[in-house]
Design a protein around this motif. Structure first.
Motif, PDB file in Angstrom:
ATOM      1  N   PHE A 107      -5.178   6.810   5.058  1.00 29.03           N
ATOM      2  CA  PHE A 107      -4.478   6.315   3.836  1.00 29.03           C
ATOM      3  C   PHE A 107      -3.394   6.858   3.185  1.00 29.03           C
ATOM      4  O   PHE A 107      -3.050   6.656   2.034  1.00 29.03           O
ATOM      5  N   THR A 149      -2.855   3.121   6.487  1.00 30.24           N
ATOM      6  CA  THR A 149      -2.507   2.022   6.026  1.00 30.24           C
ATOM      7  C   THR A 149      -1.286   2.221   4.908  1.00 30.24           C
ATOM      8  O   THR A 149      -0.814   1.177   4.583  1.00 30.24           O
ATOM      9  N   LYS A 187      -8.284  -3.465   2.921  1.00 34.12           N
ATOM     10  CA  LYS A 187      -9.532  -3.205   3.404  1.00 34.12           C
ATOM     11  C   LYS A 187     -10.034  -4.716   3.496  1.00 34.12           C
ATOM     12  O   LYS A 187     -10.712  -4.858   4.835  1.00 34.12           O
ATOM     13  N   GLU A 188     -10.231  -5.353   2.547  1.00 28.63           N
ATOM     14  CA  GLU A 188     -10.834  -6.827   2.566  1.00 28.63           C
ATOM     15  C   GLU A 188      -9.948  -7.582   3.521  1.00 28.63           C
ATOM     16  O   GLU A 188     -10.581  -8.635   4.145  1.00 28.63           O
ATOM     17  N   TYR A 242     -15.674  -6.552  13.344  1.00 29.88           N
ATOM     18  CA  TYR A 242     -16.788  -6.053  12.512  1.00 29.88           C
ATOM     19  C   TYR A 242     -18.303  -6.300  13.007  1.00 29.88           C
ATOM     20  O   TYR A 242     -19.213  -5.701  12.423  1.00 29.88           O
ATOM     21  N   THR A 244     -13.721   6.751   0.973  1.00 28.74           N
ATOM     22  CA  THR A 244     -13.586   5.300   0.478  1.00 28.74           C
ATOM     23  C   THR A 244     -12.535   4.593   1.100  1.00 28.74           C
ATOM     24  O   THR A 244     -12.827   3.316   1.521  1.00 28.74           O
ATOM     25  N   TYR A 245     -11.496   5.097   1.556  1.00 31.16           N
ATOM     26  CA  TYR A 245     -10.249   4.415   2.190  1.00 31.16           C
ATOM     27  C   TYR A 245     -10.008   4.569   3.471  1.00 31.16           C
ATOM     28  O   TYR A 245      -9.187   3.774   4.190  1.00 31.16           O
ATOM     29  N   GLU A 263     -16.630   3.890   6.422  1.00 27.38           N
ATOM     30  CA  GLU A 263     -15.598   4.106   5.485  1.00 27.38           C
ATOM     31  C   GLU A 263     -15.660   5.782   5.192  1.00 27.38           C
ATOM     32  O   GLU A 263     -16.735   6.224   4.959  1.00 27.38           O
ATOM     33  N   ASP A 290      -7.733  -1.469  -1.462  1.00 26.58           N
ATOM     34  CA  ASP A 290      -8.963  -2.038  -1.441  1.00 26.58           C
ATOM     35  C   ASP A 290      -8.554  -3.590  -0.816  1.00 26.58           C
ATOM     36  O   ASP A 290      -9.265  -4.241  -0.119  1.00 26.58           O
ATOM     37  N   LYS A 293     -10.962  -6.875   7.181  1.00 28.52           N
ATOM     38  CA  LYS A 293     -12.325  -7.469   7.324  1.00 28.52           C
ATOM     39  C   LYS A 293     -12.344  -9.054   7.650  1.00 28.52           C
ATOM     40  O   LYS A 293     -12.892  -9.522   8.492  1.00 28.52           O
ATOM     41  N   THR A 303       0.950  -1.156  -0.111  1.00 31.38           N
ATOM     42  CA  THR A 303       0.065  -0.044   0.032  1.00 31.38           C
ATOM     43  C   THR A 303       0.816   1.399   0.053  1.00 31.38           C
ATOM     44  O   THR A 303       1.010   1.932   0.952  1.00 31.38           O
ATOM     45  N   LEU A 347     -10.754   4.431   7.261  1.00 35.04           N
ATOM     46  CA  LEU A 347     -11.573   3.303   8.260  1.00 35.04           C
ATOM     47  C   LEU A 347     -11.790   3.750   9.481  1.00 35.04           C
ATOM     48  O   LEU A 347     -10.810   4.209  10.181  1.00 35.04           O
TER      49      LEU A 347
END
Length: 510
Positions: free
Chosen positions: A209, A121, A77-78, A88, A98-99, A95, A74, A81, A59, A101
């Motif tokens: 981010f 991140t 993030k996944e 969670y 978008t990025y 969010e 992306d 999770k 990243t 958290l």
């Protein structure tokens, strides 16, 4: 004449007595005689593997936001999770832009202001060594492979995105700055949830981010998100100071945990100096580059005045007990010896940065040919502002240094004033001290001035208690690896960091 000499000698003796009394009675913080090892490290292989997997995701943030490879953001993030399903399931998640958290673990008492832990991140690039693509056999918790990563083989013991676990260490770009802290926060919250502990006040985690390139799309937007909800935090905890190993700071004979209660401001300017151009065979008496050299000399030799600010005075009060007698004498008698103290501090690059607005000449551009005189020369100078100095003060300083020359001065990059100074007389700061004693009982905890920039600055709109500290104990070589080659985090540091944050989460309101 004899009477005059007697009076002078008597006054000198009296002065020496006063200096000695003040030195011996000065309220230096007592160095802990605690010989216990503190919390005993418990190795958690699954936590180590989760961090290792996160380090495998490249990243990297770049100067231009449009140049980001957002697919890796992306992916992380996944990955988060899938790695922390309990968080969670039991915490609110949002969010931001978008990025960014944001996690909220609800407390039992909504009347209490929440606490906020920060990380990011993104990481800096791995360096200039030759890079080759290599597909690793990396697995998420659900056994889905991650995308290919890159490996640098020449200057790293292990690839910067290998996440290698070896020699009691976890290797990879971002292991210290700052995925180690990010994953330790997730592990801490996960442990709190796992034991069904309910804190009194809400606990928030917020991960930007783009911290490495200014945080304008990450931290700024997250802070606005909180401000739009009229939120105020009792404490904000971010990166900044570290636990510096005994011997790594000249003159201090102890481990010291330096807690950033403020950070320096930032101003970079481009100065264009104009003169006569032409052929080098017929040079003018003063060329543009010569004029620029005069200005640069003025800036370097006539820097802004050093001063012992309250936060640095508190730092000396805390660490002075482990310093030499001469150092203690200078600290205790600043009414007399402050010029001597400042003279010594400004001779060292590290301590000079603590007592003045620093001046750094970083870039220069002139002629493109060896026999051509450029009619215009430009250079860039970067200032890091001491709390108490303002951008206006620095601009006046530049104006004085360029007086008498035909120049254009333009601000470049982001400009910010020095931050507000957070008090050390708060519950938030006391929790840092208590948590440090858990993992490093003999370390001296002290307020400090963070000389670099952090995301924490953006959160001044939602809290007055902001502290910059990463609870890892490192030596000079490890410190040098941050943003450089062969970055790694020791397993011991990682386990202790998890315990540190979990301790604060569980004990903040006890």
């Amino acid at each position: 004449m004899k009477k005059l000499i007697f009076i002078i000698i008597s006054l000198l003796i009296l002065l020496i007595i006063i200096v000695l009394i003040k030195t011996f009675t000065y309220s230096f913080k007592k160095v802990s005689a605690n010989t216990t090892s503190g919390w005993k490290m418990i190795k958690d292989d699954s936590a180590i593997q989760r961090l290792s997997g996160g380090l495998k995701i490249p990243t990297v943030s770049s100067r231009e936001l449009g140049d980001f490879n957002y697919s890796t953001f992306d992916t992380i993030k996944e990955y988060i999770k899938n790695s922390y399903p309990l968080i969670y399931q039991n915490a609110e998640f949002a969010e931001v832009n978008t990025y960014g958290l944001v996690f909220r673990l609800k407390g039992s008492n909504p009347s209490l202001d929440p606490i906020l832990f920060l990380s990011h991140t993104d990481v800096v690039p791995p360096g200039d060594a030759e890079v080759k693509d290599k597909t690793e056999n990396i697995f998420r918790p659900d056994d889905q492979p991650l995308p290919a990563v890159s490996e640098v083989s020449e200057e790293w013991d292990f690839g910067p995105f290998s996440g290698a676990v070896a020699n009691g260490r976890i290797y990879g770009r971002g292991s210290i700055d700052m995925k180690g802290m990010l994953f330790s926060l997730l592990e801490s919250m996960n442990n709190v949830i796992k034991t069904k502990f309910i804190p009194q006040r809400d606990i928030y985690l917020a991960f930007g981010f783009d911290e490495e390139v200014g945080g304008q799309q990450g931290a700024v937007k997250i802070a606005e998100h909180f401000r739009n909800k009229n939120m105020q935090f009792d404490a904000v905890y971010d990166e900044g100071g570290l636990i510096l190993e005994k011997g790594s700071v000249t003159g201090i004979n102890s481990d010291i945990a330096v807690i950033g209660c403020a950070e320096k401001g930032f101003l970079s300017v481009k100065i264009k100096v104009k003169g006569l151009g032409g052929h080098s065979s017929m040079p003018p008496a003063e060329s543009a580059i010569g004029k620029a050299a005069v200005i640069m000399q003025r800036l370097e030799s006539g820097q802004m005045k050093p001063e012992v600010t309250p936060i640095i005075n508190q730092f000396f009060t805390n660490v002075g007990g482990s310093m030499s007698f001469i150092s203690r004498m200078a600290i205790a008698n600043q009414w007399l010896l402050k010029p001597v103290l400042l003279s010594q501090l400004t001779k060292n690059n590290s301590t000079n940065a603590l007592v003045r607005t620093t001046t750094a000449l970083t870039m220069m551009k002139g002629s493109d040919a060896p026999n051509v005189l450029s009619p215009e020369v430009e250079f860039i100078v970067n200032f890091r502002l001491l709390p108490g100095n303002t951008v206006k003060d620095v601009k006046e300083h530049i104006a004085n240094a360029t007086k008498g020359f035909d120049v254009e001065i333009d601000e470049i990059d982001s400009v910010k004033e020095a931050s507000a100074v957070s008090s050390s007389n708060t519950r938030a700061f006391q929790m840092i001290e208590a948590a440090i004693k858990e993992i490093h009982p003999t370390a001296i905890a002290t307020p400090y001035l963070t000389v670099g920039a952090t995301d924490a600055y953006k959160y001044q709109v939602v809290s007055k208690n902001i502290y910059r500290f990463m609870p890892i104990k490192i030596n000079n070589a490890e410190k040098q690896s941050i943003h450089s080659t062969n970055e790694y985090l020791s397993i011991e540091n990682y386990m202790k960091m998890i315990h540190y944050f979990e301790f604060i989460m569980r004990n903040y309101d006890k």
